[in-house]
Write a protein that holds these residues in place. Structure first.
Motif, PDB file in Angstrom:
ATOM      1  N   GLU A  34       0.826  -1.207   0.000  1.00 53.00           N
ATOM      2  CA  GLU A  34       0.000   0.000   0.000  1.00 53.00           C
ATOM      3  C   GLU A  34       0.864   1.262   0.000  1.00 53.00           C
ATOM      4  N   GLN A  35       1.973   1.240   0.708  1.00 51.29           N
ATOM      5  CA  GLN A  35       2.895   2.382   0.678  1.00 51.29           C
ATOM      6  C   GLN A  35       3.450   2.587  -0.732  1.00 51.29           C
ATOM      7  N   TYR A  36       3.809   1.477  -1.378  1.00 55.48           N
ATOM      8  CA  TYR A  36       4.362   1.571  -2.730  1.00 55.48           C
ATOM      9  C   TYR A  36       3.298   2.043  -3.712  1.00 55.48           C
ATOM     10  N   ARG A  37       2.081   1.508  -3.600  1.00 54.94           N
ATOM     11  CA  ARG A  37       1.017   1.910  -4.516  1.00 54.94           C
ATOM     12  C   ARG A  37       0.685   3.395  -4.358  1.00 54.94           C
ATOM     13  N   ASP A  38       0.772   3.904  -3.146  1.00 52.49           N
ATOM     14  CA  ASP A  38       0.498   5.322  -2.908  1.00 52.49           C
ATOM     15  C   ASP A  38       1.542   6.233  -3.545  1.00 52.49           C
ATOM     16  N   SER A  39       2.693   5.668  -3.907  1.00 50.51           N
ATOM     17  CA  SER A  39       3.737   6.471  -4.562  1.00 50.51           C
ATOM     18  C   SER A  39       3.487   6.625  -6.058  1.00 50.51           C
ATOM     19  N   ASN A  40       2.382   6.040  -6.553  1.00 52.33           N
ATOM     20  CA  ASN A  40       1.955   6.150  -7.954  1.00 52.33           C
ATOM     21  C   ASN A  40       2.987   5.624  -8.954  1.00 52.33           C
ATOM     22  N   PRO A  41       3.484   4.403  -8.741  1.00 55.96           N
ATOM     23  CA  PRO A  41       4.356   3.805  -9.754  1.00 55.96           C
ATOM     24  C   PRO A  41       3.537   3.436 -10.980  1.00 55.96           C
ATOM     25  N   PRO A  42       4.162   3.278 -12.158  1.00 55.97           N
ATOM     26  CA  PRO A  42       3.395   2.953 -13.368  1.00 55.97           C
ATOM     27  C   PRO A  42       2.735   1.581 -13.324  1.00 55.97           C
ATOM     28  N   GLU A  43       3.380   0.609 -12.677  1.00 61.21           N
ATOM     29  CA  GLU A  43       2.837  -0.757 -12.610  1.00 61.21           C
ATOM     30  C   GLU A  43       3.124  -1.328 -11.220  1.00 61.21           C
ATOM     31  N   PRO A  44       2.298  -1.041 -10.225  1.00 55.25           N
ATOM     32  CA  PRO A  44       2.615  -1.479  -8.857  1.00 55.25           C
ATOM     33  C   PRO A  44       2.600  -2.983  -8.662  1.00 55.25           C
ATOM     34  N   THR A  45       1.967  -3.733  -9.562  1.00 54.12           N
ATOM     35  CA  THR A  45       1.827  -5.181  -9.370  1.00 54.12           C
ATOM     36  C   THR A  45       2.918  -5.993 -10.069  1.00 54.12           C
ATOM     37  N   ILE A  46       3.888  -5.335 -10.681  1.00 54.97           N
ATOM     38  CA  ILE A  46       4.948  -6.050 -11.394  1.00 54.97           C
ATOM     39  C   ILE A  46       5.746  -6.936 -10.439  1.00 54.97           C
ATOM     40  N   MET A  47       5.998  -8.146 -10.865  1.00 54.16           N
ATOM     41  CA  MET A  47       6.836  -9.066 -10.082  1.00 54.16           C
ATOM     42  C   MET A  47       7.553 -10.020 -11.028  1.00 54.16           C
ATOM     43  N   THR A  48       8.645 -10.585 -10.556  1.00 53.52           N
ATOM     44  CA  THR A  48       9.341 -11.642 -11.269  1.00 53.52           C
ATOM     45  C   THR A  48       8.863 -12.987 -10.742  1.00 53.52           C
ATOM     46  N   VAL A  49       8.521 -13.882 -11.653  1.00 55.83           N
ATOM     47  CA  VAL A  49       8.110 -15.237 -11.286  1.00 55.83           C
ATOM     48  C   VAL A  49       9.177 -16.206 -11.781  1.00 55.83           C
ATOM     49  N   ALA A  50       9.721 -17.000 -10.862  1.00 53.95           N
ATOM     50  CA  ALA A  50      10.757 -17.971 -11.202  1.00 53.95           C
ATOM     51  C   ALA A  50      10.205 -19.381 -11.087  1.00 53.95           C
ATOM     52  N   SER A  51      10.526 -20.202 -12.076  1.00 47.33           N
ATOM     53  CA  SER A  51      10.165 -21.616 -12.071  1.00 47.33           C
ATOM     54  C   SER A  51      11.388 -22.412 -12.513  1.00 47.33           C
ATOM     55  N   VAL A  52      11.283 -23.729 -12.438  1.00 49.44           N
ATOM     56  CA  VAL A  52      12.402 -24.605 -12.793  1.00 49.44           C
ATOM     57  C   VAL A  52      11.901 -25.655 -13.771  1.00 49.44           C
ATOM     58  N   ASP A  53      12.646 -25.868 -14.868  1.00 45.23           N
ATOM     59  CA  ASP A  53      12.219 -26.860 -15.855  1.00 45.23           C
ATOM     60  C   ASP A  53      12.704 -28.253 -15.469  1.00 45.23           C
ATOM     61  N   GLU A  54      12.416 -29.238 -16.333  1.00 42.43           N
ATOM     62  CA  GLU A  54      12.720 -30.630 -15.999  1.00 42.43           C
ATOM     63  C   GLU A  54      14.213 -30.929 -16.001  1.00 42.43           C
ATOM     64  N   GLN A  55      15.011 -30.041 -16.594  1.00 48.00           N
ATOM     65  CA  GLN A  55      16.469 -30.192 -16.542  1.00 48.00           C
ATOM     66  C   GLN A  55      17.082 -29.494 -15.326  1.00 48.00           C
ATOM     67  N   GLY A  56      16.250 -28.884 -14.501  1.00 39.91           N
ATOM     68  CA  GLY A  56      16.747 -28.154 -13.347  1.00 39.91           C
ATOM     69  C   GLY A  56      17.194 -26.747 -13.662  1.00 39.91           C
ATOM     70  N   GLN A  57      16.863 -26.250 -14.864  1.00 40.62           N
ATOM     71  CA  GLN A  57      17.249 -24.904 -15.276  1.00 40.62           C
ATOM     72  C   GLN A  57      16.217 -23.890 -14.783  1.00 40.62           C
ATOM     73  N   PRO A  58      16.626 -22.901 -13.980  1.00 42.05           N
ATOM     74  CA  PRO A  58      15.680 -21.867 -13.558  1.00 42.05           C
ATOM     75  C   PRO A  58      15.290 -20.959 -14.727  1.00 42.05           C
ATOM     76  N   TRP A  59      14.032 -20.515 -14.716  1.00 44.58           N
ATOM     77  CA  TRP A  59      13.509 -19.541 -15.672  1.00 44.58           C
ATOM     78  C   TRP A  59      12.892 -18.393 -14.879  1.00 44.58           C
ATOM     79  N   GLN A  60      12.938 -17.192 -15.450  1.00 46.77           N
ATOM     80  CA  GLN A  60      12.323 -16.030 -14.825  1.00 46.77           C
ATOM     81  C   GLN A  60      11.592 -15.215 -15.879  1.00 46.77           C
ATOM     82  N   ARG A  61      10.509 -14.545 -15.448  1.00 53.80           N
ATOM     83  CA  ARG A  61       9.793 -13.642 -16.338  1.00 53.80           C
ATOM     84  C   ARG A  61       8.977 -12.675 -15.487  1.00 53.80           C
TER      85      ARG A  61
END
Length: 213
Positions: A34-61
């Protein structure tokens, strides 16, 4: 090699004290969000999501957080995409928020589960119609010959559902990440940052501790 050693910044905006921050990390997340959203950023909900594939390689987006409560953190995707397949095969995942304007980071580790189709329907139909059509037009993560092919697929879907409600695709829906660990980071001067870690003990209880920076 491009030398970036001289690029540095002192972090001096705030402090984080394990004795005064909330005992529940979701409560602490809400306060910071809520403090961050009150600062009026362009995209307050942006986050990085990390997962791991079947070879054990991490991915991020980068994704957008679409809801949270004591049960977890919700986001949506194509289940046939790289991340969708990875999260269905290996339920362990991580979220990361970086709010540089406030010199703060939040890490969230845990396991994901699919939300109900009813919940997915509700969110899907709240989206702009063009976004709904895009969920049908894009075979996310699959090879594409060129941009025109994608535009043609979108046009075909638009004609197919002209004058009617766009249905929720079977291959599209939401995941909820139920946190097992959360960490809050507040930048500090001289790289003496504040870090507070929460570890889930039971369904409702958390262990809170300070970490070395």
């Amino acid at each position: 090699m491009v030398d970036l050693a001289d690029i540095r910044k002192e972090y001096t905006q705030g402090r984080l004290d394990e004795t005064t921050c909330a005992d529940n990390p979701v409560v602490q997340f809400h306060a910071w969000f809520e403090q961050y959203r009150d600062s009026n950023p362009p995209e307050p909900t942006i986050m990085t999501v990390a997962s791991v594939d079947e070879q054990g390689q991490p991915w991020q987006r980068i994704l957008l957080l679409k809801g949270y409560d004591e049960h977890g953190f919700v986001f949506f995707t194509n289940f046939n995409s790289n991340k969708g397949q990875q999260l269905q095969a290996n339920h362990k995942a991580s979220l990361h928020f970086f709010w540089i304007e406030m010199e703060r980071q939040i890490q969230i580790q845990g396991e994901v589960e699919k939300i109900s189709r009813q919940q997915a329907e509700q969110y899907f139909h709240s989206r702009p119609r063009e976004s709904q059509l895009g969920a049908w037009a894009s075979a996310q993560s699959q090879p594409l010959d060129n941009r025109q092919q994608l535009e043609d697929q979108f046009a075909d879907v638009s004609r197919r559902y002209e004058g009617q409600q766009v249905p929720l695709p079977e291959h599209w829906g939401g995941f909820r990440l139920k946190p097992q660990r959360m960490e809050f980071w507040q930048g500090g001067a001289h790289r003496l940052h504040d870090r507070v870690e929460y570890l889930r003990q039971t369904e409702d209880d958390w262990c809170k501790q300070r970490l070395n920076p």
